[in-house]
Structure formats: structure tokens, C-alpha cells
Write an enzyme that holds these catalytic residues in place. Structure first.
Site, short mmCIF file in Angstrom:
data_model
loop_
_atom_site.label_atom_id
_atom_site.label_comp_id
_atom_site.label_asym_id
_atom_site.label_seq_id
_atom_site.Cartn_x
_atom_site.Cartn_y
_atom_site.Cartn_z
N ILE A 14 0.83 -1.21 0.00
CA ILE A 14 0.00 0.00 0.00
C ILE A 14 0.87 1.26 0.00
CG2 ILE A 14 -0.26 0.15 2.52
CD1 ILE A 14 -2.98 0.92 -0.11
N LYS A 90 -6.14 2.87 7.33
CA LYS A 90 -7.36 2.21 7.80
C LYS A 90 -7.12 0.70 7.92
CE LYS A 90 -8.69 -0.17 4.06
NZ LYS A 90 -9.07 -1.59 4.03
#
Length: 308
Positions: A14, A90
Site C-alpha cells: 500500500i 485504515k
């Protein structure tokens, strides 16, 4: 104003796909360090731990924490105790209580804490929110189905207790729904499917309502092959609203009403800079609270073992 000296912690997929490009294109930041047990970032000082990084590079103003949620609390507390603003990937943590503790610590030190829900910054989300605010909603259906082998190959942490399983992508849908609907939701029933060899669910069905008895349902599944489904469909007095492709496209009665290129992570870093400059925090726990409620209320069913 001088750029925010930022560091990344947890250098994985990510970070390479989203965080590094977003930071590079934002003049509010200067990336000066990274810490990770396994990964490194070219062109900056790299360390094996956040503690070593903070000791060696005191000029850091803010850290972006991108490791799995089970390990994020200790790193966030370390950064806040060192006087650094904190960006939380998140979900913001493994539990509600630990994020509440971080929020309290940040406030006591005058630091900014950001619980980053990237799907809320998808291009058509605000348009969907405006559409729903101007009409009467009759029911809402969420269908969030994807192929875990495509999006999370060989990521064992995501199947461990605290890794959330299907709620790792499902929480993206919850972050959108809790933002675009006019009233808070609560869960009335849930069913969670656990592979017999895993500690996190591979699928879930959830029923929600609100104070006005609105019917909202969600289907989450990690076993989807072929076309992936990230859709929120609302029946309203103004027509059928479909927010598709994870919030990128809005259609009303089959006609495109809003569509733009995706800019989720650039918008997240824009927001983080805003709250740092304003000396405030942005910590909405509603999506994580729904996940916790699903685990609390959900019936559990064991299904066949899952192997990558």
C-alpha cells in the site's frame, strides 16, 4: 509555510502503490525517513524500527503508520509521545479502545491524529451524499465482493485475530455509508463465515437500520472471481442511485451523474496537512464501531478451509 517533514512506518504494497506517489506530488510534505522490518524507501534514511528512526531523525514532524492494525497502537503512541503528528492507515487500530486512547493522548499534547478512511475520498462520494440529502431513501443495499488472492496475496496477518478478514475491504464500504447517509446506523443482525483454518471471516452478511427504520443490508465476500463488485445501491423517491466502483462513479436511474479519476490518497494527504495546520484531529470511529458490532452480534459459521 515550510513543508511538513514526514516519515513512513511499515513499507509494504500500500505504501508503494499509494502513499509514496501521493506524498511525492504534494508540496506540503518532504519525505525524510522510513522504518520497516522488511522494506525500504529509496532516497531517504531507512531504519528497522520507529524507535530507532525517531531517535536518529528528530526533525520529523509527522509519521504515517501503514503496518497491520494489530501493531499500530504501540507505534502511534511512540510517535505521539515523541511529539509527532500521526496518520493512521485504515482501519485506525485493532480495537476501538486503543484508538480512543490515542485520540486522548494526541489532544493532551496538542498534536493531530488522523483516522484515514480513503474510500470516503473517492470521486463520487460527495455527490452521492448530496443526492441522498435531497430525497427520501427507501432502502440501501451494499455489495462489496472481491478476490482476496488478487488484492491480498500471501498476507497472513489479515487472516489472524485482529486482521479483520473480509472487513478489511468491507470497512471501506462502511466508511462511505456512514458518511453519505443522513442518520446514524446500527446493526440488527449479522452472519460471519470463517474458514475452518482461519481466525478472521471470509464473508459476512449484515442488516442495519436507523431511528427511522430504514432498511440497509450489506453483503461482503472475499471469494469473488472475475468482475469485482464495490457497489452501494439506494432506492429513493428521486430514483435509483448506484454508487459503483468503490465510490468512483455515481449513476441515477442508469445515467451517469458523476465520474472522475480516482484521487483518494492525494486527498487524504491534503486533509492531513489541513488538520496539522489547523492544530486539530480527525478521528471518526463509526466504521470500526460497526465492525466491532458485527463481531459482537454476528452468528458464526465455519466454511471450507482457505489456502492462498
Amino acid at each position: 509555510m515550510p513543508p511538513i517533514q514526514i516519515a513512513l512506518v511499515g513499507v509494504g504494497k500500500i505504501v508503494r502503490d499509494q502513499h509514496l506517489p501521493a506524498i511525492a506530488k504534494n508540496g506540503d510534505y518532504r519525505l525524510i525517513a522510513a522504518a520497516s522490518r522488511h522494506g525500504t524507501v529509496d532516497g531517504v534514511d531507512n531504519f528497522k524500527s520507529i524507535e530507532a528512526m525517531l531517535e536518529a531523525v528528530p526533525a520529523i514532524d509527522a509519521v504515517s503508520l501503514c503496518m497491520p492494525p494489530q501493531y499500530r497502537y504501540e507505534a502511534a503512541r511512540t510517535a505521539l509521545e515523541a511529539g509527532k503528528h500521526v496518520f493512521l492507515e485504515k482501519p485506525p487500530g485493532a480495537t476501538l479502545s486503543e484508538v480512543a486512547d490515542l485520540e486522548s493522548l494526541a489532544a493532551s499534547k496538542g498534536l493531530s491524529l488522523f483516522a484515514s478512511w480513503h474510500s470516503r475520498y473517492a470521486p463520487a462520494v460527495e455527490a452521492a451524499k448530496s443526492f441522498l440529502a435531497a430525497t427520501t431513501i427507501r432502502d440501501v443495499k451494499i455489495v462489496w465482493k472481491e478476490d482476496v488472492r488478487q488484492w491480498h496475496p500471501n498476507q497472513e496477518w489479515i487472516w489472524a485475530a485482529g486482521g479483520l478478514g473480509i472487513f478489511d475491504p468491507g470497512i471501506n464500504a462502511l466508511s462511505i455509508v456512514t458518511h453519505i447517509l443522513p442518520r446514524p446506523l446500527f446493526i440488527t443482525a449479522a452472519a460471519l463465515e470463517f474458514p475452518e483454518n482461519r481466525d478472521a471471516p471470509i464473508a459476512a452478511t449484515i442488516a442495519f437500520t436507523d431511528a427511522d427504520k430504514l432498511a440497509v443490508s450489506a453483503e461482503f465476500d472475499w471469494r469473488q472471481t472475475g468482475k469485482q463488485s464495490w457497489d452501494i445501491v439506494a432506492q429513493t423517491d428521486a430514483g435509483e442511485m448506484v454508487l459503483s466502483e468503490g465510490g468512483a462513479k455515481l449513476s441515477i436511474d442508469g445515467k451517469i451523474a458523476h465520474e472522475e479519476p480516482e484521487q483518494e490518497y492525494p486527498m487524504l494527504y491534503k486533509r492531513f496537512a489541513e488538520i496539522i495546520r489547523a492544530k486539530t484531529s480527525d478521528v471518526d470511529l463509526a466504521p470500526l464501531r460497526h465492525v466491532a458490532d458485527a463481531f459482537m452480534l454476528g452468528r458464526r459459521k465455519f466454511v471450507e478451509a482457505f489456502h492462498d
